[in-house]
Write an enzyme that holds these catalytic residues in place. Structure first.
Site, PDB file in Angstrom:
ATOM      1  N   HIS D 192       0.857  -1.184   0.000  1.00 27.45           N
ATOM      2  CA  HIS D 192       0.000   0.000   0.000  1.00 27.45           C
ATOM      3  C   HIS D 192       0.894   1.234   0.000  1.00 27.45           C
ATOM      4  O   HIS D 192       1.852   1.304   0.760  1.00 27.45           O
ATOM      5  CB  HIS D 192      -0.932   0.009   1.217  1.00 27.45           C
ATOM      6  CG  HIS D 192      -1.868   1.177   1.218  1.00 27.45           C
ATOM      7  ND1 HIS D 192      -2.917   1.289   0.343  1.00 27.45           N
ATOM      8  CD2 HIS D 192      -1.892   2.304   1.969  1.00 27.45           C
ATOM      9  CE1 HIS D 192      -3.559   2.428   0.547  1.00 27.45           C
ATOM     10  NE2 HIS D 192      -2.958   3.063   1.532  1.00 27.45           N
ATOM     11  N   GLY D 201      -6.948   3.462   1.649  1.00 27.55           N
ATOM     12  CA  GLY D 201      -7.812   3.577   0.487  1.00 27.55           C
ATOM     13  C   GLY D 201      -7.169   4.238  -0.707  1.00 27.55           C
ATOM     14  O   GLY D 201      -5.949   4.153  -0.905  1.00 27.55           O
ATOM     15  N   LEU D 227     -10.132  -3.620   3.960  1.00 28.74           N
ATOM     16  CA  LEU D 227      -9.163  -2.928   3.115  1.00 28.74           C
ATOM     17  C   LEU D 227      -8.015  -2.293   3.923  1.00 28.74           C
ATOM     18  O   LEU D 227      -8.254  -1.517   4.843  1.00 28.74           O
ATOM     19  CB  LEU D 227      -9.891  -1.833   2.313  1.00 28.74           C
ATOM     20  CG  LEU D 227      -9.037  -1.090   1.277  1.00 28.74           C
ATOM     21  CD1 LEU D 227      -8.593  -2.023   0.171  1.00 28.74           C
ATOM     22  CD2 LEU D 227      -9.804   0.096   0.716  1.00 28.74           C
ATOM     23  N   ASP D 228      -6.784  -2.634   3.548  1.00 31.33           N
ATOM     24  CA  ASP D 228      -5.586  -2.009   4.126  1.00 31.33           C
ATOM     25  C   ASP D 228      -5.502  -2.182   5.644  1.00 31.33           C
ATOM     26  O   ASP D 228      -4.868  -1.370   6.330  1.00 31.33           O
ATOM     27  CB  ASP D 228      -5.532  -0.508   3.778  1.00 31.33           C
ATOM     28  CG  ASP D 228      -5.467  -0.279   2.269  1.00 31.33           C
ATOM     29  OD1 ASP D 228      -4.944  -1.162   1.556  1.00 31.33           O
ATOM     30  OD2 ASP D 228      -5.923   0.770   1.805  1.00 31.33           O
ATOM     31  N   ALA D 229      -6.128  -3.220   6.152  1.00 34.29           N
ATOM     32  CA  ALA D 229      -6.158  -3.423   7.606  1.00 34.29           C
ATOM     33  C   ALA D 229      -5.477  -4.721   8.036  1.00 34.29           C
ATOM     34  O   ALA D 229      -5.496  -5.068   9.214  1.00 34.29           O
ATOM     35  CB  ALA D 229      -7.594  -3.395   8.103  1.00 34.29           C
TER      36      ALA D 229
END
Lengths: 284, 284, 284, 284
Positions: D192, D201, D227-229
């Site tokens: 990311h 995001g 998402l992205d976690a």
């Protein structure tokens, strides 16, 4: 990016330089997109770089040079004006290690490095494939102890034939002859795989391992006759520990080498590096 | 933090060391809070550090040492067992610059550095006030060219009288005599204000400025007879540019010095540093 | 350092600003020791900072302001001219944690921070001793849920009585009331113990530990009404790993906090920070 | 590098685990080249990784697993034993941006990444040339709003057909469906382009520019449904300033992305990453 002229100046410091230059630019309605100044109180020199929208000025490149020349003369300036639209011609030199060369090729191919690469010269055949995939001619010029002079004549000829502005030694493991260093003074960029002035010369990672340092690094510098002693443009480091073998250091160091070389070359291509007294002013 | 024993071992590597030691600890129900191992394939040595809950073992410190001694003998170990509750006694030495000394005093005062500081010895009077505010005795031992031997006799006497385990040269700008280096080998910590092995000796920031490096640094190392050549414990760096004067470098470098020294001393106090062949294993 | 005037300007960008200003300075024979420019193509604003030898100009501070005012008006400038000899008056606020406060006190005491510190205000008594050792008055203003308004009236009164230019929240663990934020807009500096915008609000190291990040940080920013959302001046980070407990992160983070705050405050004191659209231009 | 077995264990902490395991290894004369332990006092779990010379043990891989199984059962271990000679099969996924993909391809091609790359799957055609030059099949699977389910069926089929152990999202700008995330839990690695948890995001560099941060970064993490976690493996940062436009941030950030992804993937390939409670233990 829109087209710009880059006005780069070094001269003895005195009152009125900036006023004179910015007046000159304002008179012709020049739109300045970036301006950098540096006064060095030790040497008494002044350094300046302007980036000006080409369209905002009523000059072509030669016209601008002609118009500026009297000011340069008045202040005893070392100066140049370049045009961002005239891409520098950069000859890359390599041996058998690929990381720096491939990194530069990719940055060029993806549009990150604004230059032309008329050819690659290498003293090994290993990297021909990837270079030619990029559509760049590859010249194999082996260097043996017996044929050094002849080899470097060939190198000099190739560099000249390809109208090189700049030579980049992308882990080229040979020492260039003084004649070449002199002819391209300030235009040959090397990446040394240590944090200079630590570990000059051969096998710096071995030296670093022996000394037990906790950080290793890489140094991007202009080549001068004296080995690894030219003006430093950029340096990078990475942390290591007792767990790292020499091979680990070699691997970790590669990322430093790639980053320092790519940043240093970028500064050079954008005329951001001014050399004075074997040191650099980098308007990054 | 609960009380722990620290078992620190270095020996020639062979199969079964870890099994033997961990069996020994498991037999007595020792609860290991931290374990570190390192096999050095180049030297063929093995390094190990265990931190064990003191309460989980049926030994006091001497009892543990006695019980462990046969294993140490079997494997030819260099070893020690320390008790986190026995704080090391650290004598600080300084000249007139305050930053490293004050930084250590504050870390000690706020409970970050687990040690006793029985006294500070300095060859200037400048720092007496802040030291005494911390409730620490301050000894002024001037060092002149004519009286060096006598001065260092006084230093040695003070260090000895205060039962020092460790001496920290917090920017103490004098070279210790070989006799002291030898007596406290592996227990004198210096902070050198450059990224060693670059810029050994005097005025490293001036040297860095002259060479035009783009990063400056600091090195925390054990003192040996040869100047700035002892085993490196920790290093730190900070970015500089053409805009930074020597004074700026001195100022910026101070933060590197403080951080590298504080981290290095902390590792030392927690028995995390093992020295072999003039290099360190740091189980940080 | 010799005395300088600092001319700091922000205005809508257009051709001729630099020419006008540098002409003005050259006309009066002003010797520029440092000049910085920035054109922001997104906002269309232009930012500029000059540092000029005070002795080289035929003005005192008021005279210089008067002479420059017409130019400022012509270009619609937000501007100020300050005198390096007029040290800013900085009130420090703290709670019970000492590291940032002591770090600033030491930098001030050793001559690294060029400001006056008329007083320290704290909502705990813990740090009185070290503050008073530095010869600085210490005001204890406790803050309880019931007495907040009254407490902050007292704070506002103290700040005002001591003619503060700037307030530094050196790990002051209370939220200032909007009235104070507004009165000292752009002049209250906070250090937040995370890498913003990650981990806003309380207990950021606990949040970082929970999320399992591999780097922690600190952010020096101007205080606005919205918590931890003001313009960022400086940030610093340090690597962590699974071995680091929350307590380790707190300890390691302190060095980031000290460094980010000290650098940010220094930029502020030297009038190097320009705020526009909740972001900063920092001419470091 | 000689062939090794990697024994990776996570289990509730208790006395005797290390003793049991190291006894087991010593009994069979196993030569340990690297050993790492971690006790997490918060979760009460213990993590361990051993790397053992394969030739030193009288087992093949299955034999070693069979022999170790009773110990694993006794301590309730989550565990695996892998063989360094069995290279993981890594499917790379990309969109049109080349930097991460080309970086991984080069590291693989030069022998730095020990894995097989059975194919690349992309939702654009742009990168076919460089992938096929490396001798790797390239599958173009476009993803439109209308055909998402069908496209990801095709992706899942390709991944399965190519016997992938691991999926790397090398700036693949699509969100994988939950079914795929679940099937390859702990085996899908994403990069990311922000310093998580900042700027989750879309368009994180735009978010960073808006907020005016002074450092930008990249995060390599395992993909989970949210998402992205997912668990963070590695992060990297680089300094930026007001001079850097969004485009500059994109360019500078690329180097962070490449480095964080390459390091994270390397840890994964060498079985150095253990996941527990959405956090990682990385025995780097």
């Amino acid at each position: 990016m829109s087209r710009t002229y880059r006005l780069v100046v070094a001269c003895p410091d005195r009152v009125g330089i900036v006023a004179k230059v910015s007046n000159f630019l304002a008179t012709y309605n020049g739109s300045i997109t970036e301006a950098n100044h540096h006064s060095d109180p030790v040497s008494g020199w002044f350094f300046m770089r302007h980036e000006i929208c080409a369209d905002s000025l009523p000059f072509d490149l030669e016209g601008l040079r002609t118009a500026f020349a009297p000011i340069a003369k008045e202040f005893g300036m070392e100066w140049k004006i370049t045009d961002s639209a005239e891409r520098k011609r950069v000859v890359l030199m390599a041996s058998s290690q690929s990381h720096c060369l491939v990194d530069l090729l990719h940055r060029w191919h993806s549009g990150e490095l604004h230059c032309d690469i008329p050819c690659v010269i290498a003293n090994h055949e290993d990297l021909r494939g990837i270079v030619e995939w990029h559509g760049i001619p590859y010249f194999y010029v082996p260097v043996d102890k017996e044929n050094k002079a002849k080899s470097f004549d060939r190198v000099a000829q190739l560099v000249s034939e390809h109208d090189a502005d700049t030579i980049v030694l992308a882990r080229y493991m040979q020492i260039l002859p003084p004649s070449l260093c002199e002819e391209y003074a300030g235009r040959i960029i090397n990446i040394h795989h240590s944090f200079l002035p630590s570990f000059v010369g051969a096998k710096p990672y071995h030296q670093a391992y022996e000394r037990g340092v906790k950080l290793i690094g890489a140094t991007c510098h202009y080549v001068t006759e004296e080995l690894d002693a030219g003006p430093i443009i950029e340096q990078d480091i990475i942390r290591v520990s007792h767990r790292d073998s020499i091979n680990d250091m070699v691997r970790l160091g590669k990322d430093c080498e790639k980053n320092a070389l790519a940043r240093g070359l970028r500064y050079h291509l954008e005329d951001r590096v001014l050399v004075h007294n074997n040191k650099t002013v980098v308007f990054s």
